[in-house]
Design an enzyme around this catalytic site. Structure first.
Site, PDB file in Angstrom:
ATOM      1  N   ARG A 146      -2.300  -5.958  -8.000  1.00 45.76           N
ATOM      2  CA  ARG A 146      -0.619  -6.959  -7.873  1.00 45.76           C
ATOM      3  C   ARG A 146      -0.725  -7.651  -8.746  1.00 45.76           C
ATOM      4  NH1 ARG A 146      -3.093  -7.614  -2.125  1.00 45.76           N
ATOM      5  NH2 ARG A 146      -4.749  -7.412  -3.175  1.00 45.76           N
TER       6      ARG A 146
ATOM      7  N   LYS B 132     -17.998  -5.286   7.070  1.00 51.07           N
ATOM      8  CA  LYS B 132     -17.054  -5.834   6.692  1.00 51.07           C
ATOM      9  C   LYS B 132     -17.031  -6.020   8.060  1.00 51.07           C
ATOM     10  CE  LYS B 132     -13.460  -6.343   3.648  1.00 51.07           C
ATOM     11  NZ  LYS B 132     -12.359  -5.509   2.255  1.00 51.07           N
TER      12      LYS B 132
ATOM     13  N   HIS C  18       1.107  -0.797  -0.063  1.00 55.50           N
ATOM     14  CA  HIS C  18       0.184   0.284  -0.031  1.00 55.50           C
ATOM     15  C   HIS C  18       1.294   0.734  -0.169  1.00 55.50           C
ATOM     16  CE1 HIS C  18      -2.935  -2.686   2.330  1.00 55.50           C
ATOM     17  NE2 HIS C  18      -3.065  -2.702   1.374  1.00 55.50           N
TER      18      HIS C  18
ATOM     19  N   SER D 237      -2.900  -7.648   2.630  1.00 56.79           N
ATOM     20  CA  SER D 237      -3.339  -7.902   4.379  1.00 56.79           C
ATOM     21  C   SER D 237      -3.251  -8.437   5.565  1.00 56.79           C
ATOM     22  CB  SER D 237      -4.056  -6.541   4.863  1.00 56.79           C
ATOM     23  OG  SER D 237      -3.828  -5.525   4.367  1.00 56.79           O
TER      24      SER D 237
HETATM   25  P1  ADP Z   1      -9.692  -3.610  -0.469  1.00 58.26           P
HETATM   26  O1  ADP Z   1     -11.160  -4.185   0.997  1.00 58.26           O
HETATM   27  O2  ADP Z   1     -10.142  -1.885  -0.839  1.00 58.26           O
HETATM   28  O3  ADP Z   1      -9.148  -4.661  -1.565  1.00 58.26           O
HETATM   29  P2  ADP Z   1      -7.243  -3.531   0.588  1.00 58.26           P
HETATM   30  O4  ADP Z   1      -6.154  -2.371   1.933  1.00 58.26           O
HETATM   31  O5  ADP Z   1      -6.832  -4.829   0.710  1.00 58.26           O
HETATM   32  O6  ADP Z   1      -8.957  -3.090   0.514  1.00 58.26           O
HETATM   33  O7  ADP Z   1      -7.157  -2.653  -0.710  1.00 58.26           O
HETATM   34  C1  ADP Z   1      -6.614  -1.109  -1.156  1.00 58.26           C
HETATM   35  C2  ADP Z   1      -6.276  -1.834  -2.314  1.00 58.26           C
HETATM   36  O8  ADP Z   1      -4.445  -1.724  -2.124  1.00 58.26           O
HETATM   37  C3  ADP Z   1      -6.283  -2.780  -3.750  1.00 58.26           C
HETATM   38  O9  ADP Z   1      -6.520  -1.995  -5.225  1.00 58.26           O
HETATM   39  C4  ADP Z   1      -5.622  -3.609  -3.262  1.00 58.26           C
HETATM   40  O10 ADP Z   1      -4.864  -4.204  -4.683  1.00 58.26           O
HETATM   41  C5  ADP Z   1      -4.087  -2.792  -3.910  1.00 58.26           C
HETATM   42  N1  ADP Z   1      -3.154  -3.279  -2.461  1.00 58.26           N
HETATM   43  C6  ADP Z   1      -3.054  -4.249  -1.810  1.00 58.26           C
HETATM   44  N2  ADP Z   1      -2.281  -4.678  -1.618  1.00 58.26           N
HETATM   45  C7  ADP Z   1      -0.857  -4.154  -2.610  1.00 58.26           C
HETATM   46  C8  ADP Z   1       0.563  -4.787  -2.246  1.00 58.26           C
HETATM   47  N3  ADP Z   1       1.481  -4.964  -1.743  1.00 58.26           N
HETATM   48  N4  ADP Z   1       0.772  -4.256  -3.716  1.00 58.26           N
HETATM   49  C9  ADP Z   1      -0.299  -2.902  -4.547  1.00 58.26           C
HETATM   50  N5  ADP Z   1      -1.444  -2.623  -4.429  1.00 58.26           N
HETATM   51  C10 ADP Z   1      -1.813  -2.931  -3.360  1.00 58.26           C
END
Ligand code: ADP
Length: 168
Positions: free
Chosen positions: A90, A41, A17, A128
């Site tokens: 990703r 959620k 992130h 995460s």
């Molecule tokens: P959500 O519940 O909206 O998917 P996340 O916090 O899991 O929330 O992810 C938010 C955004 O960040 C999404 O677009 C996800 O694909 C992206 N994301 C999560 N982890 C990574 C990573 N390691 N590298 C790049 N983008 C990521």
């Protein structure tokens, strides 16, 4: 002023992130990182804790703002005068969901573009959820999340009850 919103759960924020936030901050005038409240959620961390981890790890970037948001993303984007939504891609596995969201958001708010960033390869396997699973099983997660989140995860999984719950 070209403002972008980066919405997500950030439960907790990872180096993936942070990599996306950094890249977006170089392209847009202002990046609003918006942690979703999502009452329905299940989150490991409450929104205030998720915001705190984001503030500690990305709050120093001058054109980055960290907020929480509730409700429809397009309504929030409109209220902030955003021109874009930032998301991370990703792997191919992210594509279908992200594609659907991007098209739906465009349908709801035609002036809003979705812009995808790909992280540094080292972070492309990070989520995460997997970080929480490692922390739950007692692994060291300091290579994947900022120190504040690593400490938070350790504290969270210090009880047998928390360790008994598979990570969401
Ligand atoms: P959500 O519940 O909206 O998917 P996340 O916090 O899991 O929330 O992810 C938010 C955004 O960040 C999404 O677009 C996800 O694909 C992206 N994301 C999560 N982890 C990574 C990573 N390691 N590298 C790049 N983008 C990521």
């Amino acid at each position: 002023m070209r403002l972008a919103i980066y919405p997500g759960s950030f439960d907790p924020v990872t180096f993936g992130h942070l990599d996306v936030i950094q890249r977006a901050s170089l392209i847009f005038d202002r990046v609003v990182v918006a942690a979703a409240v999502h009452a329905q959620k299940h989150h490991t961390f409450g929104v205030e804790e998720r915001l705190e981890f984001l503030r500690v790890s990305a709050g120093h970037i001058p054109n980055v703002e960290i907020v929480k948001f509730e409700g429809l993303l397009v309504d929030f984007a409109r209220s902030r005068g955003a021109v874009a939504v930032v998301r991370g891609l990703r792997a191919v596995s992210d594509f279908e969901f992200e594609f659907q969201m991007a098209l739906m958001n465009r349908r709801l708010f035609p002036g809003l573009e979705t812009v995808f960033f790909t992280p540094k390869e080292d972070y492309s396997y990070l989520s995460s959820r997997i970080v929480k699973e490692i922390a739950r099983l007692g692994g060291d997660v300091r290579a994947f999340v900022p120190e504040c989140a690593a400490t938070g995860l350790k504290a969270h999984f210090s009880t047998p009850e928390a360790r008994a719950q598979p990570s969401s």
